[in-house]
Design a protein around this motif. Structure first.
Motif, PDB file in Angstrom:
ATOM      1  N   SER A 250     -13.146   5.107 -13.572  1.00 30.77           N
ATOM      2  CA  SER A 250     -14.092   5.932 -13.377  1.00 30.77           C
ATOM      3  C   SER A 250     -14.189   6.917 -14.411  1.00 30.77           C
ATOM      4  O   SER A 250     -15.447   7.395 -14.763  1.00 30.77           O
ATOM      5  N   ASN A 251     -13.167   7.410 -14.741  1.00 33.63           N
ATOM      6  CA  ASN A 251     -13.070   8.478 -15.854  1.00 33.63           C
ATOM      7  C   ASN A 251     -13.146   7.809 -17.408  1.00 33.63           C
ATOM      8  O   ASN A 251     -12.321   7.806 -18.080  1.00 33.63           O
TER       9      ASN A 251
ATOM     10  N   LEU B 204     -10.373  -5.306  -4.215  1.00 33.70           N
ATOM     11  CA  LEU B 204      -9.679  -6.662  -3.938  1.00 33.70           C
ATOM     12  C   LEU B 204     -10.582  -7.398  -3.194  1.00 33.70           C
ATOM     13  O   LEU B 204     -11.448  -7.078  -2.658  1.00 33.70           O
TER      14      LEU B 204
ATOM     15  N   VAL C 256      -7.214   4.820   3.997  1.00 34.09           N
ATOM     16  CA  VAL C 256      -6.665   3.933   3.145  1.00 34.09           C
ATOM     17  C   VAL C 256      -7.647   3.391   2.021  1.00 34.09           C
ATOM     18  O   VAL C 256      -7.357   3.496   0.894  1.00 34.09           O
TER      19      VAL C 256
ATOM     20  N   PRO D 133      -5.827  -7.654  -8.040  1.00 32.98           N
ATOM     21  CA  PRO D 133      -6.878  -6.444  -7.821  1.00 32.98           C
ATOM     22  C   PRO D 133      -7.345  -6.366  -9.227  1.00 32.98           C
ATOM     23  O   PRO D 133      -6.980  -6.329 -10.001  1.00 32.98           O
TER      24      PRO D 133
ATOM     25  N   LYS E 207       0.880   8.567  -2.858  1.00 33.89           N
ATOM     26  CA  LYS E 207       1.097   9.128  -3.912  1.00 33.89           C
ATOM     27  C   LYS E 207       2.207  10.382  -3.646  1.00 33.89           C
ATOM     28  O   LYS E 207       3.213  10.318  -4.172  1.00 33.89           O
TER      29      LYS E 207
ATOM     30  N   ILE F 254     -10.665   0.039 -10.887  1.00 31.44           N
ATOM     31  CA  ILE F 254     -11.949   0.628 -11.035  1.00 31.44           C
ATOM     32  C   ILE F 254     -11.764   1.692 -11.754  1.00 31.44           C
ATOM     33  O   ILE F 254     -10.832   2.721 -11.824  1.00 31.44           O
TER      34      ILE F 254
ATOM     35  N   VAL G 235       0.881  -1.249  -0.103  1.00 34.03           N
ATOM     36  CA  VAL G 235      -0.019   0.011   0.083  1.00 34.03           C
ATOM     37  C   VAL G 235       0.760   1.193  -0.068  1.00 34.03           C
ATOM     38  O   VAL G 235       1.758   1.464   0.779  1.00 34.03           O
ATOM     39  N   GLN G 236       0.768   1.748  -1.065  1.00 40.69           N
ATOM     40  CA  GLN G 236       1.910   2.978  -1.363  1.00 40.69           C
ATOM     41  C   GLN G 236       1.081   4.177  -1.206  1.00 40.69           C
ATOM     42  O   GLN G 236      -0.406   4.417  -1.694  1.00 40.69           O
TER      43      GLN G 236
ATOM     44  N   LEU H 279      -9.279  -0.282  -2.456  1.00 37.26           N
ATOM     45  CA  LEU H 279      -7.930   0.378  -2.236  1.00 37.26           C
ATOM     46  C   LEU H 279      -7.555   1.286  -3.188  1.00 37.26           C
ATOM     47  O   LEU H 279      -7.138   0.721  -4.250  1.00 37.26           O
ATOM     48  N   GLY H 280      -7.745   2.516  -2.984  1.00 36.08           N
ATOM     49  CA  GLY H 280      -7.354   3.411  -4.389  1.00 36.08           C
ATOM     50  C   GLY H 280      -8.426   3.055  -5.422  1.00 36.08           C
ATOM     51  O   GLY H 280      -9.455   3.264  -5.005  1.00 36.08           O
ATOM     52  N   HIS H 281      -7.931   2.813  -6.475  1.00 32.27           N
ATOM     53  CA  HIS H 281      -8.620   2.665  -7.696  1.00 32.27           C
ATOM     54  C   HIS H 281      -8.530   1.030  -7.961  1.00 32.27           C
ATOM     55  O   HIS H 281      -8.865   0.355  -8.897  1.00 32.27           O
ATOM     56  N   HIS H 282      -8.547   0.323  -6.865  1.00 28.89           N
ATOM     57  CA  HIS H 282      -8.512  -1.058  -6.950  1.00 28.89           C
ATOM     58  C   HIS H 282      -9.447  -1.748  -6.006  1.00 28.89           C
ATOM     59  O   HIS H 282      -9.893  -1.267  -4.990  1.00 28.89           O
TER      60      HIS H 282
END
Lengths: 110, 894
Positions: A104-105, A58, A37, A99, A27, A102, A24-25, A53-56
């Motif tokens: 979105s855009n 799981l 998170v 993962p 930016k 997602i 998990v990082q 998690l972010g754009h993932h």
């Protein structure tokens, strides 16, 4: 990785370990203020934990630990040391699958 | 001859005493102690003197000792051995008591027996048949002496056996005896020649008169000279065998005289009389018997309410029902009898046992006996009973559902359907339905009740068409022919019981002749007995005309017999041909094989065969034409004549006559082609059939295969197109057509119908046929031609209007061509760039058609960006999580 998820049972809260296969990082390198998170949707209808998690997204599963663990706190009171059980850990949520992103855009018309 | 006080015998009697004394002096030391001596004494007793004995015992010998002195006496001497009345002997014995003393001492029989002995004293020289009568008379008179007399008779007969048929043997004995008589050390009374040997001893040898010598020679030449051939010896040997056999029978008869008497009275068939009475009597093979009995016992549960022993599956050697014999079931292969023997009702799996086998082997007997053995009352239904469906149903119901009231033992019935292969098909179907009906609870109970009694069906031909429905539901038991030795032994037992003399070799010949058919063999036996023969010879067996079944021979057997030489039975080919029938096919078979039968460089054999076959054809066609079958009997003769010509010893493979049929079929096919062409040809080209066949059809294929350079008609030259056109026209004229047919490979091929190529080329037509593409072109052209012709016809019929239409069509086509000509020719055309439509920038419109500004659209898109804009992201590590796991301390987290 170790993260807890609250659940009470006979006074002592029960936590769970979240195990992720990956990192998990952040930016930005500013870990000053606490950040969310991700969202853990504990159970969906298949009784599987889902972690966003972010754009993932799981998909994980719940595994009962072989050895239950206790989360204890060392308390030093008047020179005497005792340990306080903060929580009990009996299971872990394992996210080891790849993962899914997602998206979105997206343009309306492709 | 029985006149006792003959003057010549008187003469002998006079000399008897002296000669006897002489002999006594010579042989007194050796004579008494020998075991054979009593018999000799008896002989001497018979004739009261040794000289008559010698002359009597073998009239053939040269030993007429007294006769040399008085040649007159010889004739009565010779004659005397024939009559021998008992009274005669008695008188003799009384005359010469002292010689018999020895005999009495040795045998030491009681006095009253002695008389019996004396009574039969002479019997050994009489023929056996003559003695039989008095001995029987004796039996009735003196019961207690019966066995003794028998024993004496037997003893006598044994002696007779030794003595009588083998005259030669006896002659040897005689010479040794004569040696003593004719050679003497002292000077004898008779005429002699003196001889001195090396030791100086003098021997006197008797001189005989010439006529006695001649007579002796005559006698000997009759029997023991070199001229005698083997027939005499053979007769002797047979005589010995037969008398031995007779003796045996005599024994049996003497044991149970009463049985023989009763047997002579009743008129029952021997086949019935000697029907097997117990399981052990059965002549059929053990596995067969067992299979049927086992099956019958499977019914025990349902019939007798008794538990059936079902065989353990672990058993090593199991009785295989299918093979009808014991088999070693191999567990390794997992070969198990899956088929359960008993179904859920407790009835056997097979409801019917189907016994099949050649006639006369004892199928019916087997079924009856085993049914009785298993505790049933056999109810037989055979070909002589009515076997319509109704009657059969009745009988079936009676037998399987009811029980005999009259039967004292209250046995359940067992239905035996004899000769079921002759029953009509519906009957058999009824039986099958009856058998397969299961227990049904409900309203239909009365209609179909399950079979509860065993049914045994018997047939000769298992594969009869009427048995087809029965075969799958039944237990098939094959009863083979009885083996030769068993049949022979059974025949000899029967003949023994009947007092018929059946030497073993005759029995085996009879058995072989019957081909395992017990019934036929026994009937032949009884037939021979009925001709009042007590003795069975080889000739009887060979010559008897009855008992041979109408044996069926197959076509191939007959053909084989035609092409092979049979040394044993020259008539064999004829018989087989007649048995096989189907002369037409036999002739076909000969025709098919005659060229390879023998080496025939000059075709002489072929010519002769052909001439016989031609005769056959003539007779056959005449017979069929006139429906007069008087010459039908000559057909097998023609075939057998071919056998004479064609048979050889080298074994050869005979082909089944199929060619004739094939050729016939081919001919029909070709003829049908000709006819269809003939019928289908247009009136304009109509020909006589013969002309069509001979002149036209051979040439048509050349017309039908135009030579094109390529299959595409458009690319062909005008000439080629014209030839295609003619071809199509010809096809229309003769009613030929290319028809698209699907080949087995899944392709479509154009096939000419009717196929004139076959007629034109006789098998070599494939080269001439046009290639498939050309065929397609022709087919298309032909279709066009057909349309064209139809149009022509229509035009002809409708006159001008049609011509107008045609003109209009012409005009149209002309216009079309004009339109086409206005186009720029290809070489002048230039490529023009294609106009590209310019893209109008997309305008977002809302539901009501108003234009939405682009900024707004972009904003709405940005709403979803919350997720992606979060500054935490996840980086997945591939692989197993064991590999990427690392320790994390609690401290780091808290």
């Amino acid at each position: 990785m170790f993260k807890t998820s609250g659940k009470t049972e006979s006074g002592v809260p029960e936590w769970a370990i979240v195990e992720l296969q990956g990192l998990v990082q952040m930016k930005k390198e500013t870990p000053s203020e606490p950040t969310t998170v991700g969202d853990l949707h504990y159970y969906n209808r298949n009784r599987h934990p889902v972690l966003v998690l972010g754009h993932h997204v799981l998909n994980g599963k719940e595994i009962k630990l072989e050895h239950p663990m206790a989360v204890i706190e060392k308390v030093t009171d008047n020179g005497r040391t005792h340990y306080k059980v903060k929580a009990v850990v009996k299971k872990k949520l394992l996210f080891k699958s790849r993962p899914k992103p997602i998206i979105s855009n997206v343009a309306d018309r492709v | 001859m029985s006149d006792f006080p003959d003057p010549d015998e008187e003469y002998e009697l006079m000399y008897a005493d002296e000669l006897e004394l002489l002999r006594e002096a010579e042989h007194s030391d050796t004579a008494i102690g020998l075991p054979r001596r009593p018999a000799q004494a008896k002989r001497s007793l018979d004739f009261t003197s040794p000289e008559p004995k010698s002359s009597v015992e073998s009239s053939t010998q040269q030993t007429n000792i007294p006769c040399s002195q008085n040649s007159l006496s010889t004739i009565p001497e010779v004659n005397k051995n024939v009559p021998n009345q008992e009274t005669n002997d008695v008188v003799f014995t009384s005359n010469v008591p002292f010689t018999t003393n020895e005999c009495y001492e040795v045998t030491s029989i009681q006095t009253n027996k002695r008389t019996a002995d004396d009574l039969f004293g002479d019997i050994n020289d009489i023929d056996f048949n003559e003695i039989e009568l008095p001995s029987k008379k004796q039996k009735t008179e003196e019961e207690e002496d019966l066995d003794l007399i028998n024993r004496i008779i037997e003893g006598r007969k044994l002696r007779q056996l030794l003595a009588e048929p083998t005259n030669r043997l006896q002659s040897e004995i005689k010479t040794s005896y004569d040696f003593k008589e004719n050679v003497s050390l002292n000077i004898p009374r008779w005429a002699f020649v003196p001889l001195t040997n090396s030791d100086g001893e003098r021997i006197y040898i008797r001189l005989e008169s010439e006529d006695t010598w001649e007579k002796a020679l005559e006698a000997t030449s009759e029997q023991s000279s070199l001229h005698s051939n083997y027939i005499g010896t053979w007769e002797e040997a047979r005589k010995i065998l037969e008398t031995k056999q007779q003796e045996l029978i005599q024994e049996v008869e003497s044991q149970d005289v009463q049985i023989v008497d009763t047997n002579n009275n009743d008129t029952a068939l021997w086949v019935d009389k000697y029907r097997p009475q117990s399981y052990l009597d059965l002549l059929s093979e053990e596995p067969v018997n067992r299979a049927l009995l086992h099956w019958l016992h499977l019914w025990d549960k349902i019939v007798f309410k008794k538990e059936v022993k079902v065989k353990e599956p672990q058993q090593k050697t199991q009785f295989s029902k299918r093979a009808g014999q014991f088999q070693l079931t191999n567990k390794w292969r997992g070969k198990k009898e899956v088929e359960p023997e008993v179904d859920e009702d407790g009835r056997p799996h097979h409801k019917v046992a189907l016994l099949c086998g050649p006639p006369g082997v004892g199928k019916t007997t087997l079924a009856h006996l085993l049914a009785r053995l298993a505790g049933y009352r056999p109810v037989e239904l055979n070909a002589s009973d009515e076997r319509s469906t109704e009657a059969f149903r009745n009988a079936l119901q009676c037998a399987t559902l009811m029980r005999s009231v009259l039967d004292a033992e209250k046995r359940p019935n067992c239905l035996i359907l004899d000769e079921i292969d002759g029953a009509p098909l519906p009957t058999v179907e009824l039986l099958v339905k009856w058998c397969t009906a299961t227990v049904e609870t409900g309203k239909k109970k009365a209609k179909s009740q399950p079979l509860k009694r065993p049914v045994i069906a018997i047939c000769n031909d298992l594969y009869a068409t009427s048995l087809r429905p029965l075969r799958p539901v039944s237990l098939i038991v094959q009863v083979g022919g009885v083996s030769l030795p068993r049949l022979a032994s059974r025949l000899s037992i029967v003949s023994q019981c009947e007092g018929l003399c059946l030497p073993p070799h005759v029995a085996s010949a009879l058995a072989a002749r019957a081909h395992g058919d017990v019934r036929a063999a026994i009937q032949v036996l009884s037939f021979i007995k009925a001709r009042a023969r007590a003795q069975l010879n080889m000739e009887d067996v060979e010559n008897v005309a009855i008992g041979t079944k109408d044996c069926n021979k197959t076509l191939m057997q007959a053909l084989q017999s035609i092409f092979t030489i049979n040394d044993k039975d020259p008539e064999y080919a004829m018989k087989t041909v007649q048995a096989a029938g189907e002369y037409d096919r036999l002739a076909d078979g000969i025709f098919e094989n005659y060229l390879t039968a023998r080496v025939d460089a000059r075709l002489l054999i072929a010519c002769e065969t052909m001439s016989w076959l031609r005769l056959y054809d003539m007779i056959n066609s005449w017979t069929l034409k006139n429906q007069n079958y008087s010459l039908y009997g000559a057909l097998p003769l023609c075939i057998t004549r071919c056998h004479r010509v064609l048979s050889s010893r080298t074994p050869q493979r005979i082909k089944f006559p199929s060619q004739a049929m094939e050729m016939y079929r081919k001919k029909l096919e070709l003829e049908s082609i000709v006819v269809s062409v003939w019928r289908g040809s247009a009136p304009s080209v109509a020909l006589s059939r013969n002309a069509l066949q001979l002149d036209l059809l051979p040439l048509i294929p050349y017309l039908l295969s135009p030579s094109l350079r390529s299959a595409n008609v458009q690319l062909c030259s005008e000439n080629e197109r014209k030839s295609v056109r003619t071809c199509a026209g010809a096809m229309c004229d003769y009613g030929l057509q290319y028809i698209q047919q699907r080949t087995p490979e899944g392709l479509y091929a154009f096939v000419l119908e009717p196929d004139v190529y076959k007629i034109a080329f006789y098998g070599t037509e494939e080269r001439v046929r046009p290639p498939p593409a050309v065929r397609q072109a022709i087919a298309r052209e032909q279709q066009l031609e057909v349309i064209r012709r139809n149009e022509e016809m229509a035009m002809k019929s409708s006159g001008q209007t049609a011509s107008k239409v045609a003109k209009a069509i012409d005009l149209k086509s002309a216009k079309k061509s004009e339109v086409k000509e206005t186009h720029i020719p290809n070489h002048l055309q230039r490529l023009k760039p294609k106009e590209i439509e310019k893209k109008v920038p997309q305008v977002h419109k809302d539901f009501f058609g108003r234009v939405v500004p682009i900024q707004q659209v972009k904003k709405s898109d940005a709403v979803a960006d919350v997720i992606s804009s979060s500054n935490v992201f996840y980086q997945y590590r591939e692989g197993f999580n064991n590999a990427v796991r690392r320790n994390v301390r609690t401290r780091d987290l808290l």
